[in-house]
Design an enzyme around this catalytic site. Structure first.
Site, PDB file in Angstrom:
ATOM      1  N   THR A  10     -30.380  20.179  76.127  1.00 36.57           N
ATOM      2  CA  THR A  10     -30.770  19.625  74.814  1.00 36.57           C
ATOM      3  C   THR A  10     -31.505  20.656  73.966  1.00 36.57           C
ATOM      4  O   THR A  10     -31.226  20.788  72.783  1.00 36.57           O
ATOM      5  CB  THR A  10     -31.688  18.389  74.996  1.00 36.57           C
ATOM      6  OG1 THR A  10     -31.022  17.449  75.845  1.00 36.57           O
ATOM      7  CG2 THR A  10     -31.994  17.729  73.663  1.00 36.57           C
ATOM      8  N   ASP A  95     -33.094  26.332  86.428  1.00 39.03           N
ATOM      9  CA  ASP A  95     -34.326  25.780  85.827  1.00 39.03           C
ATOM     10  C   ASP A  95     -35.167  25.065  86.885  1.00 39.03           C
ATOM     11  O   ASP A  95     -36.399  25.174  86.908  1.00 39.03           O
ATOM     12  CB  ASP A  95     -34.010  24.854  84.639  1.00 39.03           C
ATOM     13  CG  ASP A  95     -33.042  23.717  84.980  1.00 39.03           C
ATOM     14  OD1 ASP A  95     -32.379  23.776  86.028  1.00 39.03           O
ATOM     15  OD2 ASP A  95     -32.959  22.759  84.182  1.00 39.03           O
ATOM     16  N   THR A 119     -33.042  16.418  79.637  1.00 39.87           N
ATOM     17  CA  THR A 119     -31.749  15.763  79.414  1.00 39.87           C
ATOM     18  C   THR A 119     -31.456  14.848  80.600  1.00 39.87           C
ATOM     19  O   THR A 119     -31.025  13.703  80.445  1.00 39.87           O
ATOM     20  CB  THR A 119     -30.639  16.832  79.294  1.00 39.87           C
ATOM     21  OG1 THR A 119     -31.080  17.849  78.413  1.00 39.87           O
ATOM     22  CG2 THR A 119     -29.349  16.222  78.803  1.00 39.87           C
ATOM     23  N   THR A 173     -31.265  -7.731  71.199  1.00 35.72           N
ATOM     24  CA  THR A 173     -30.513  -6.615  71.797  1.00 35.72           C
ATOM     25  C   THR A 173     -31.352  -5.345  71.866  1.00 35.72           C
ATOM     26  O   THR A 173     -31.392  -4.671  72.907  1.00 35.72           O
ATOM     27  CB  THR A 173     -29.233  -6.348  70.971  1.00 35.72           C
ATOM     28  OG1 THR A 173     -28.482  -7.549  70.903  1.00 35.72           O
ATOM     29  CG2 THR A 173     -28.380  -5.262  71.614  1.00 35.72           C
TER      30      THR A 173
HETATM   31  N1  LIG Z   1     -37.538  18.294  69.252  1.00 35.28           N
HETATM   32  C1  LIG Z   1     -36.814  17.647  70.171  1.00 35.28           C
HETATM   33  N2  LIG Z   1     -35.463  17.685  70.102  1.00 35.28           N
HETATM   34  C2  LIG Z   1     -34.704  17.054  71.005  1.00 35.28           C
HETATM   35  N3  LIG Z   1     -35.214  16.343  72.037  1.00 35.28           N
HETATM   36  C3  LIG Z   1     -36.545  16.275  72.150  1.00 35.28           C
HETATM   37  C4  LIG Z   1     -37.414  16.926  71.243  1.00 35.28           C
HETATM   38  N4  LIG Z   1     -38.682  16.703  71.633  1.00 35.28           N
HETATM   39  C5  LIG Z   1     -38.619  15.942  72.746  1.00 35.28           C
HETATM   40  N5  LIG Z   1     -37.332  15.660  73.046  1.00 35.28           N
HETATM   41  C6  LIG Z   1     -36.933  14.897  74.241  1.00 35.28           C
HETATM   42  O1  LIG Z   1     -36.867  15.874  75.255  1.00 35.28           O
HETATM   43  C7  LIG Z   1     -35.674  15.732  76.010  1.00 35.28           C
HETATM   44  C8  LIG Z   1     -35.187  17.132  76.402  1.00 35.28           C
HETATM   45  O2  LIG Z   1     -36.205  17.700  77.210  1.00 35.28           O
HETATM   46  P1  LIG Z   1     -36.117  19.184  77.788  1.00 35.28           P
HETATM   47  O3  LIG Z   1     -36.268  20.177  76.706  1.00 35.28           O
HETATM   48  O4  LIG Z   1     -37.075  19.231  78.913  1.00 35.28           O
HETATM   49  O5  LIG Z   1     -34.637  19.190  78.299  1.00 35.28           O
HETATM   50  P2  LIG Z   1     -33.640  20.397  78.474  1.00 35.28           P
HETATM   51  O6  LIG Z   1     -34.383  21.500  79.150  1.00 35.28           O
HETATM   52  O7  LIG Z   1     -32.943  20.716  77.205  1.00 35.28           O
HETATM   53  O8  LIG Z   1     -32.621  19.700  79.425  1.00 35.28           O
HETATM   54  P3  LIG Z   1     -32.197  19.981  80.940  1.00 35.28           P
HETATM   55  O9  LIG Z   1     -33.114  21.058  81.461  1.00 35.28           O
HETATM   56  O10 LIG Z   1     -32.422  18.659  81.641  1.00 35.28           O
HETATM   57  O11 LIG Z   1     -30.800  20.384  80.794  1.00 35.28           O
HETATM   58  C9  LIG Z   1     -34.700  14.999  75.139  1.00 35.28           C
HETATM   59  O12 LIG Z   1     -33.908  14.159  75.937  1.00 35.28           O
HETATM   60  C10 LIG Z   1     -35.589  14.204  74.163  1.00 35.28           C
HETATM   61  O13 LIG Z   1     -35.736  12.867  74.588  1.00 35.28           O
HETATM   62  C1  LIG Z   2     -29.917  18.991  86.550  1.00 34.47           C
HETATM   63  C2  LIG Z   2     -30.030  19.918  85.344  1.00 34.47           C
HETATM   64  C3  LIG Z   2     -29.059  19.471  84.263  1.00 34.47           C
HETATM   65  C4  LIG Z   2     -31.467  19.773  84.817  1.00 34.47           C
HETATM   66  O1  LIG Z   2     -31.670  20.637  83.767  1.00 34.47           O
HETATM   67  C5  LIG Z   2     -29.813  21.407  85.739  1.00 34.47           C
HETATM   68  O2  LIG Z   2     -30.785  21.810  86.642  1.00 34.47           O
HETATM   69  C6  LIG Z   2     -28.448  21.635  86.355  1.00 34.47           C
HETATM   70  O3  LIG Z   2     -27.475  21.689  85.672  1.00 34.47           O
HETATM   71  N1  LIG Z   2     -28.444  21.787  87.710  1.00 34.47           N
HETATM   72  C7  LIG Z   2     -27.289  22.084  88.519  1.00 34.47           C
HETATM   73  C8  LIG Z   2     -27.169  21.155  89.684  1.00 34.47           C
HETATM   74  C9  LIG Z   2     -28.418  20.982  90.542  1.00 34.47           C
HETATM   75  O4  LIG Z   2     -29.526  21.361  90.194  1.00 34.47           O
HETATM   76  O5  LIG Z   2     -28.265  20.428  91.655  1.00 34.47           O
END
Ligand SMILES: Nc1ncnc2c1ncn2[C@@H]1O[C@H](COP(=O)(O)OP(=O)(O)OP(=O)(O)O)[C@@H](O)[C@H]1O
Ligand SMILES: CC(C)(CO)[C@@H](O)C(=O)NCCC(=O)O
Length: 239
Positions: A10, A95, A119, A173
């Site tokens: 995200t 990550d 995400t 809803t």
């Molecule tokens: N500015 C923003 N834009 C988008 N999402 C945001 C924002 N601030 C908070 N969020 C929330 O944070 C979540 C994404 O968090 P984070 O940045 O930790 O995920 P990511 O590192 O992109 O995803 P992942 O590591 O799981 O693939 C979104 O699902 C949303 O609910």
């Molecule tokens: C689970 C996420 C999406 C969380 O960012 C990332 O760590 C990922 O794509 N992982 C690969 C599969 C795993 O961690 O088991």
């Protein structure tokens, strides 16, 4: 100064790190080269380190190479930093590995559960010997709301971040959907925490990720610590 990136599904985050200190944190709206050029203005970069769980466009990688020495962390790079366990580390997201390294460094010799609310929600269990023992991946909050909207004809996209309700079940809803997103995520987290603590009573529990602050205020769990810089702390361990 070292420029670090954490490209999630995200949000694309960056950190400028000097020595071991985070000097500046931010988010990239996209892989647009003008945006990154603007961020780099007047900064002296010695090295760039990237953690990514998404594909990075070739032209963006090529641009980063023009700025300084580039290291895109590969999945196998970090495996030697963990003690042995029966977990298949080759399948573990980079990550999640960095979060684990950051936690091991910050809380040495402790059993740790990292709950990352991004995400996806990931649960990451690390033993006091520094081994990644296991985890869980479940849908993140935005994904829950979007999933119910996109996979149905009649369900709206609930604005779960702004929604207010005092009941634990809905009368319309939108309220139904709110509980399916937020209350369900809270009950899931409380349930998994209870299971982990039953198995490992002496457990440090850390929360991070984009939805950590939002969910923390709603959880009926006292012992959680929000650690938003855990991934960067893990990245510093790779320098
Ligand atoms: N500015 C923003 N834009 C988008 N999402 C945001 C924002 N601030 C908070 N969020 C929330 O944070 C979540 C994404 O968090 P984070 O940045 O930790 O995920 P990511 O590192 O992109 O995803 P992942 O590591 O799981 O693939 C979104 O699902 C949303 O609910
Ligand atoms: C689970 C996420 C999406 C969380 O960012 C990332 O760590 C990922 O794509 N992982 C690969 C599969 C795993 O961690 O088991």
């Amino acid at each position: 100064m070292i420029l670090c990136f954490d490209f999630g599904n995200t949000i694309k985050k960056y950190a400028f790190i000097e020595g071991q200190e985070i000097v500046l944190l931010g988010q990239l709206p996209s892989f647009n080269l003008d945006e990154i050029s603007e961020i780099l203005r007047n900064k002296l970069i010695s090295k760039i380190i990237v953690s990514s769980v998404i594909d990075i466009p070739d032209e963006f990688v090529a641009f980063l190479r023009t700025i300084g020495s580039l290291q895109i962390l590969s999945n196998s790079d970090l495996n030697p930093k963990f003690s042995r366990s029966d977990y298949n580390l080759s399948t573990l997201g980079i990550d999640r590995k960095l979060l684990a390294l950051g936690a091991i460094h910050t809380y040495p010799n402790q059993n740790i559960l990292i709950i990352s609310l991004g995400t996806c929600i990931t649960y990451n269990f690390i033993s006091n010997e520094g081994a990644f023992e296991g985890g869980i991946i479940s849908p993140g909050l935005a994904m829950r709301a979007k999933g119910m909207h996109e996979f149905t004809d009649q369900l709206p996209l609930v604005d779960w971040q702004k929604f207010k309700t005092d009941t634990f079940f809905g009368k319309n809803t939108a309220e139904n959907l709110y509980h399916g997103v937020v209350t369900a995520a809270c009950l899931e987290i409380e349930g998994f925490v209870q299971k982990f603590k039953f198995q490992t009573p002496n457990l440090r529990i850390l929360l991070c990720g984009g939805d950590a602050e939002f969910i923390h205020s709603k959880l009926k769990l006292g012992e959680l610590v929000i650690e938003q810089n855990l991934l960067w702390k893990g990245m510093v361990q790779t320098f």
